[in-house]
Write an enzyme that holds these catalytic residues in place. Structure first.
Site, short mmCIF file in Angstrom:
data_model
loop_
_atom_site.label_atom_id
_atom_site.label_comp_id
_atom_site.label_asym_id
_atom_site.label_seq_id
_atom_site.Cartn_x
_atom_site.Cartn_y
_atom_site.Cartn_z
N LYS A 153 0.84 -1.21 0.00
CA LYS A 153 0.00 0.00 0.00
C LYS A 153 0.87 1.26 0.00
O LYS A 153 2.08 1.17 0.27
CB LYS A 153 -0.91 -0.02 1.23
N MET A 183 12.21 24.37 4.56
CA MET A 183 11.52 23.59 3.52
C MET A 183 12.51 22.83 2.63
O MET A 183 12.31 21.65 2.33
CB MET A 183 10.66 24.51 2.65
N TYR A 197 15.80 29.91 10.72
CA TYR A 197 14.55 30.65 10.99
C TYR A 197 14.38 30.94 12.47
O TYR A 197 14.66 30.08 13.32
CB TYR A 197 13.34 29.85 10.51
N ARG A 254 -10.96 -0.25 14.33
CA ARG A 254 -10.67 0.52 13.12
C ARG A 254 -11.48 -0.01 11.96
O ARG A 254 -12.31 0.69 11.39
CB ARG A 254 -9.17 0.47 12.82
C1 LIG Z 1 -0.44 -1.76 6.87
C2 LIG Z 1 -1.04 -3.06 7.26
C3 LIG Z 1 -0.24 -4.21 7.34
C4 LIG Z 1 1.26 -4.18 7.27
O1 LIG Z 1 1.73 -3.76 8.53
P1 LIG Z 1 3.30 -3.69 8.87
O2 LIG Z 1 3.33 -3.30 10.31
O3 LIG Z 1 3.88 -2.67 7.98
O4 LIG Z 1 3.86 -5.04 8.62
C5 LIG Z 1 -0.89 -5.43 7.56
N1 LIG Z 1 -2.24 -5.48 7.70
C6 LIG Z 1 -3.01 -4.39 7.67
C7 LIG Z 1 -4.47 -4.53 7.86
C8 LIG Z 1 -2.45 -3.14 7.47
O5 LIG Z 1 -3.22 -2.04 7.45
#
Ligand SMILES: *Cc1c(COP(=O)(O)O)cnc(C)c1O
Length: 372
Positions: A46, A315, A267, A145
């Site tokens: 992802k 930046m 800054y 979640r």
């Molecule tokens: C992002 C995610 C993972 C991967 O998690 P890692 O901690 O990066 O291994 C696995 N399952 C779900 C549902 C996730 O959202």
């Protein structure tokens, strides 16, 4: 030297160099496979493979034998599909928004069903098409979640017609505290998962993320879902990372100067030199994904010497104190290490008050990316 070993993909000039070691990625995947066998390892790709470019990362994992890929959003599944084998399975963690079911089914992409509404939409489509459609069923084992509650799971188990069009490939859940081995939440979620599994005894489990893989085989299920461990992050706090680093980052010096005591730096004059110091300005800033929270906290390295960040991260630049290096060691165009042998991704994230995931997925587009 670089032209032979690296394929330069973009920005040159004053940008930093982000090196992505695809052989380490492959080694990490194979290492995870060996750790979980006889369970199998999927890959979570992802967010553009955690910022490392899904078009470069996915084919390497595919060639290493991975046939199960997870993305978060449906659009990411479409982006991924051309980069994996035809027989690879692509799962969408967040499931589908209404209206995308037909397209998803036609393309053979597998949604995770997280709510009764998503179950119903998928089941109706299957019935309308007169075919069974594949999906994963996610249960909420304590993260609040995504996923079905126990009451909803009981309903599905008692009324098989609600799922009669769905080919449930795995039942799944996600660990909220797998990065903390001692957290009691891990055992609590494992126990909750066993209760869900009793309702669906004919189905295989898909459970552990990277951290869960190293917390014991009772969290594995049949298919594990590592993300950060593939990319060289530390999966959990009980072990020194067994993963090979995948990412390194070097950035160039654009100016050096010597300042007398009392000089304001950066800054808001947030840093004031207490004595004469030698400083270097680096061509990297928060627009490149180095958080502003590194102001006066983080460091970079040269020849193994720690060069603290002084004053605010800007930046497009930041300033480091190079007084501990021999005079003249750093000059215009020389590179210093931000992520590498002396400072891991985790070290940098800790200094910034964040996690490796956020650093990786924020690394900017101005870097010259090199895939090894
Ligand atoms: C992002 C995610 C993972 C991967 O998690 P890692 O901690 O990066 O291994 C696995 N399952 C779900 C549902 C996730 O959202």
């Amino acid at each position: 030297m670089d032209a032979q070993r690296f394929k330069v993909s973009a920005n040159v000039g004053s940008a930093g160099r982000l090196t992505i070691d695809l052989s380490a990625l492959r080694a990490n995947y194979l290492r995870l496979c060996a750790t979980v066998a006889p369970a199998r390892a999927a890959a979570v790709v992802k967010a553009n493979a955690y910022g490392l470019d899904v078009a470069r990362v996915a084919p390497v994992l595919d060639a290493a034998g991975c046939r199960d890929f997870f993305v978060a959003q449906y659009g990411e599944a479409l982006e991924l599909k051309p980069h994996v084998s035809a027989e690879a399975r692509i799962y969408v963690l967040n499931g589908l928004l209404p209206g995308f079911e037909g397209d998803c089914a036609t393309r053979g992409i597998v949604p995770v069903l997280n709510s009764l509404e998503q179950v119903e939409n998928w089941n109706e489509l299957a019935k309308a098409r007169g075919q069974k459609l594949p999906a994963l069923l996610q249960f909420d084992t304590g993260m609040s979640r995504l996923g079905l509650s126990m009451a909803e799971a009981v309903l599905l188990a008692q009324q098989p017609s609600l799922l009669d069009g769905v080919d449930v490939r795995y039942i799944m859940s996600h660990l909220a505290s797998a990065d903390e081995a001692e957290s009691p939440q891990n055992a609590a979620q494992a126990a909750a998962m066993r209760e869900f599994a009793e309702l669906f005894p004919d189905h295989q489990l898909c459970f552990a993320n990277s951290g869960g893989i190293f917390l014991g085989s009772d969290l594995h299920g049949a298919l594990v879902r590592p993300g950060i461990a593939l990319y060289g992050g530390r999966p959990t706090d009980v072990i020194d990372t067994p993963m090979q680093p995948v990412v390194s980052l070097d950035v160039p010096v654009v100016q050096t100067r010597t300042v007398p005591a009392g000089t304001l730096v950066g800054y808001s004059g947030a840093y004031v030199a207490k004595e004469e110091r030698r400083l270097a300005t680096l061509s990297v800033g928060y627009a490149d994904g180095l958080p502003r929270s590194l102001s006066d906290r983080g460091a970079v390295y040269c020849d193994g010497v720690r060069l603290p960040i002084v004053g605010r991260v800007s930046m497009d630049s930041l300033i480091v104190d190079i007084s501990d290096l021999p005079a003249g060691r750093l000059k215009l165009g020389d590179h210093v290490e931000v992520i590498g042998p002396h400072q891991s991704l985790e070290d940098l994230a800790a200094d910034a008050g964040t996690i490796s995931y956020e650093i990786l997925t924020s690394l900017g587009r101005r870097f010259q990316r090199r895939y090894r």
